[in-house]
Design an enzyme around this catalytic site. Structure first.
Site, short mmCIF file in Angstrom:
data_model
loop_
_atom_site.label_atom_id
_atom_site.label_comp_id
_atom_site.label_asym_id
_atom_site.label_seq_id
_atom_site.Cartn_x
_atom_site.Cartn_y
_atom_site.Cartn_z
N GLU A 149 0.82 -1.23 0.00
CA GLU A 149 0.00 0.00 0.00
C GLU A 149 0.85 1.27 0.00
OE1 GLU A 149 -3.66 -0.04 2.20
OE2 GLU A 149 -3.90 -2.18 1.88
N THR A 154 5.18 1.81 -0.71
CA THR A 154 6.37 1.49 0.09
C THR A 154 6.66 2.67 1.03
OG1 THR A 154 7.90 2.54 -1.46
CG2 THR A 154 7.35 0.20 -1.86
C1 LIG Z 1 2.27 -9.51 0.02
C2 LIG Z 1 1.85 -8.39 -0.90
C3 LIG Z 1 0.50 -8.10 -1.03
C4 LIG Z 1 0.08 -7.09 -1.92
N1 LIG Z 1 -1.27 -6.86 -2.09
C5 LIG Z 1 -1.67 -5.99 -3.05
C6 LIG Z 1 -3.06 -5.86 -3.36
O1 LIG Z 1 -3.92 -6.51 -2.75
N2 LIG Z 1 -3.42 -5.03 -4.37
C7 LIG Z 1 -2.50 -4.31 -5.09
O2 LIG Z 1 -2.91 -3.56 -5.99
N3 LIG Z 1 -1.18 -4.42 -4.81
C8 LIG Z 1 -0.74 -5.24 -3.82
N4 LIG Z 1 0.61 -5.36 -3.53
C9 LIG Z 1 1.58 -4.61 -4.32
C10 LIG Z 1 2.29 -3.51 -3.54
O3 LIG Z 1 1.41 -2.45 -3.32
C11 LIG Z 1 3.54 -3.13 -4.35
O4 LIG Z 1 4.46 -4.19 -4.21
C12 LIG Z 1 4.14 -1.82 -3.91
O5 LIG Z 1 3.28 -0.75 -4.22
C13 LIG Z 1 5.50 -1.57 -4.55
O6 LIG Z 1 5.45 -1.80 -5.93
P1 LIG Z 1 6.55 -2.74 -6.62
O7 LIG Z 1 6.61 -4.00 -5.85
O8 LIG Z 1 6.28 -2.81 -8.07
O9 LIG Z 1 7.94 -2.01 -6.38
P2 LIG Z 1 8.57 -0.80 -7.25
O10 LIG Z 1 7.59 0.28 -7.43
O11 LIG Z 1 9.23 -1.38 -8.46
O12 LIG Z 1 9.69 -0.28 -6.24
C14 LIG Z 1 10.95 -0.93 -6.06
C15 LIG Z 1 11.77 -0.09 -5.07
O13 LIG Z 1 11.96 1.22 -5.60
C16 LIG Z 1 11.50 2.20 -4.67
N5 LIG Z 1 10.94 3.35 -5.40
C17 LIG Z 1 10.08 3.34 -6.46
N6 LIG Z 1 9.80 4.61 -6.83
C18 LIG Z 1 10.51 5.42 -6.01
C19 LIG Z 1 10.67 6.86 -5.89
N7 LIG Z 1 10.02 7.69 -6.70
N8 LIG Z 1 11.49 7.33 -4.93
C20 LIG Z 1 12.16 6.49 -4.09
N9 LIG Z 1 12.05 5.14 -4.15
C21 LIG Z 1 11.24 4.61 -5.11
C22 LIG Z 1 10.43 1.49 -3.85
O14 LIG Z 1 10.23 2.11 -2.59
C23 LIG Z 1 11.06 0.10 -3.72
O15 LIG Z 1 11.99 0.10 -2.68
C24 LIG Z 1 1.04 -6.34 -2.63
C25 LIG Z 1 2.42 -6.62 -2.47
C26 LIG Z 1 2.83 -7.63 -1.62
C27 LIG Z 1 4.30 -7.94 -1.48
#
Ligand SMILES: Cc1cc2nc3c(=O)[nH]c(=O)nc-3n(C[C@H](O)[C@H](O)[C@H](O)COP(=O)(O)OP(=O)(O)OC[C@H]3O[C@@H](n4cnc5c(N)ncnc54)[C@H](O)[C@@H]3O)c2cc1C
Length: 390
Positions: free
Chosen positions: A370, A372
Site C-alpha cells: 500500500e 512502500t
Molecule cells: C504480500 C503483498 C500483497 C500485496 N497486495 C496488493 C493488493 O492486494 N493489491 C494491489 O494492488 N497491490 C498489492 N501489492 C503490491 C504492492 O502495493 C507493491 O508491491 C508496492 O506498491 C510496490 O510496488 P513494486 O513492488 O512494483 O515495487 P517498485 O515500485 O518497483 O519499487 C521498487 C523499489 O523502488 C523504490 N521506489 C520506487 N519509486 C521510487 C521513488 N520515486 N522514490 C524512491 N524510491 C522509489 C520502492 O520504494 C522500492 O523500494 C502487494 C504486495 C505484496 C508484497
C-alpha cells in the site's frame, strides 16, 4: 510458551459498545485465530472459515453504513479491531483490511442503486474482496497501469494482468482499476468485477517470505465483460478513488503493524522473565530492560499516531499526511521491534519453535504494501515542503 499473560493494552475507546466489540474480537482472536496461526502459516493455509465467522459476527464491514450491513463504527474503533486481529495472525488482520479497501470504492463512490444491490453481500454476506491496482510493470508508479477497459454498448471489456493481488484467485469480488482513456491518472476508471466472471483467473500464489497463509497472486483478465452498472464513480475518476481508498487503507496497515509489534513485545517480555543466565532472569539485565522500554515506547507512539489520524478522518478532516506518517512510523516500528524480539530470545528466537521469527518475516511486508515507505516519505514531504520542482 509462557504462564504469564501479557499486560492488556490500555485502550481509549469512545463508547461501551466499542469496549464490548473489542472484547468480542479478543475472544475470537484468542479462541479461533491464534491457536492455529503458526501451523497454518507454515502450511500456507488460508483460513477462509475465519473470514466467514468474522462476516457473520459483523466484523467485515465495520466502518461502513449500517443501512447496508456495515457496523457504522468510527475508524478509531475499527483500527483497534484490526490491531487485535493482526496480533493473533497477520493473514487475518491484513485480510480484513484489504477486504475493507476493496469495499471502499462502492461504499463511498457507488450510486444508491449499486450500494443497495451489492453492499449487503460485501459487508456482511460472507463475500471476500480484493483490490486490484498493481500490475507487473506498475507498482509505485501506479498511474502507469496498462489493464484496459473498452466500452462495447452497455458493457465494458476488461483485458490485462494485475499483480500482487491479496486474495487473488479466491476473492468473490475484485475492485479493478483499468485504463479507459488517456495515459496517466486521468484515464483510469474503477470497476466492480465478480470473482466468477468468465475470463477472470488467478495464477498460482507467489511463494513469499512471510504471511504464507494469505494468497498473493496475479489476476488475469481476458476479455472480462461487466455492465456499465458495475462502473464505480465517473469515467476517469478511478485513480482518485484508488488513492482515496489507500489513504484509509494505510491506516489499516499501520494498525496491523502495531498488532504484530505488540505480539512480538509480549513474547519477548514473557521469554525474558523465564530465561535465566548468570543466575538471574535475563529480564533483570539493564541491556535488555532498555530494549524492552524502547520497544514499548515505539509501539505506544505508533498507536497514538494512527489513532490521531483516525480521529481526524472520523471528524471529516483531511488526514492524508497523518495516514502516510502513521503507515511509515508503525511499519518501521514493527520491523525494529520484531527484530529486537528475535534478539531477546537469542538462539531460540531464530527457530520456528517460537513465533518471534514469524513476526519478523511478517513485519517486512508491511514496509512494502500500500505504498512502500519511500513512497510514504514522498507523500509526507509533499505535504510539508510542497510539490517537487516548483
Ligand atoms: C504480500 C503483498 C500483497 C500485496 N497486495 C496488493 C493488493 O492486494 N493489491 C494491489 O494492488 N497491490 C498489492 N501489492 C503490491 C504492492 O502495493 C507493491 O508491491 C508496492 O506498491 C510496490 O510496488 P513494486 O513492488 O512494483 O515495487 P517498485 O515500485 O518497483 O519499487 C521498487 C523499489 O523502488 C523504490 N521506489 C520506487 N519509486 C521510487 C521513488 N520515486 N522514490 C524512491 N524510491 C522509489 C520502492 O520504494 C522500492 O523500494 C502487494 C504486495 C505484496 C508484497
Amino acid at each position: 510458551m509462557s504462564d504469564r499473560d501479557p499486560q492488556p493494552v490500555e485502550r481509549q475507546l469512545p463508547t461501551d459498545e466499542a469496549s464490548d466489540l473489542l472484547a468480542l474480537v479478543r475472544e475470537i482472536a484468542q479462541r479461533e485465530i491464534a491457536p492455529k496461526a503458526a501451523e497454518e502459516e507454515d502450511a500456507g493455509r488460508f483460513p477462509r472459515e475465519v473470514f466467514t465467522l468474522l462476516s457473520r459476527s459483523g466484523l467485515l464491514g465495520l466502518p461502513y453504513d449500517s443501512e447496508y450491513g456495515g457496523g457504522e463504527q468510527p475508524y478509531e474503533v475499527y483500527l483497534q479491531v484490526l490491531e487485535e486481529l493482526a496480533a493473533a495472525r497477520l493473514t487475518v488482520g491484513l485480510g480484513v483490511s484489504v477486504h475493507t479497501l476493496a469495499s471502499y470504492g462502492l461504499a463511498t463512490y457507488g450510486t444508491k442503486q449499486q450500494q443497495v444491490e451489492h453492499l449487503p453481500a460485501m459487508l456482511g454476506g460472507g463475500l471476500l474482496g480484493a483490490y486490484c491496482l498493481s500490475e507487473p510493470a506498475s507498482g509505485s508508479d501506479a498511474a502507469s497501469l496498462r489493464t484496459k477497459a473498452v466500452r462495447d454498448g452497455d458493457e465494458w471489456v476488461i483485458t490485462g494482468t494485475k499483480a500482487w493481488i491479496t486474495h487473488g484467485g479466491i476473492a468473490d469480488f475484485y475492485t479493478v482499476m483499468a485504463r479507459t482513456g488517456e495515459d496517466g491518472p486521468r484515464g483510469i476508471t474503477a470497476f466492480l468485477v465478480p470473482g466468477d466472471a468468465p475470463g477472470l483467473s488467478g495464477a498460482s500464489p507467489e511463494k513469499k517470505m512471510g504471511m504464507k497463509g494469505s494468497p498473493t497472486a496475479q489476476v488475469h483478465l481476458d476479455g472480462v465483460r461487466v455492465g456499465d452498472d458495475r462502473r464505480i464513480g465517473e469515467e476517469g475518476q478511478g485513480f482518485s478513488i484508488a488513492l482515496s481508498a489507500l489513504d484509509s487503507g494505510r491506516l489499516g496497515i499501520a494498525a496491523c503493524a502495531i498488532g504484530v509489534a505488540q505480539a512480538a513485545l509480549d513474547e519477548a517480555v514473557a521469554y525474558a522473565g523465564q530465561r535465566r543466565q548468570f543466575g538471574r532472569p535475563i529480564a533483570d539485565f539493564q541491556g535488555l530492560r532498555f530494549m524492552i522500554a524502547d520497544m514499548a515506547t515505539q509501539i505506544e507512539a505508533g498507536r497514538a499516531l494512527y489513532l490521531a489520524a483516525a480521529r481526524l478522518k472520523d471528524a471529516g478532516r483531511p488526514f492524508s499526511k497523518q495516514a502516510a506518517m502513521a503507515k511509515l512510523h508503525c511499519t518501521d516500528t514493527a520491523m525494529k521491534v520484531t527484530t529486537d524480539a528475535v534478539q531477546i530470545l537469542g538462539g531460540y528466537g531464530y527457530t520456528a519453535d517460537f513465533p518471534a521469527e514469524r513476526y519478523m518475516r511478517e513485519a517486512k511486508v508491511l514496509q512494502i504494501v500500500e505504498g512502500t515507505n519511500q513512497i510514504q516519505r514522498m507523500v509526507i514531504a509533499r505535504h510539508v515542503a510542497g510539490p517537487e520542482g516548483r
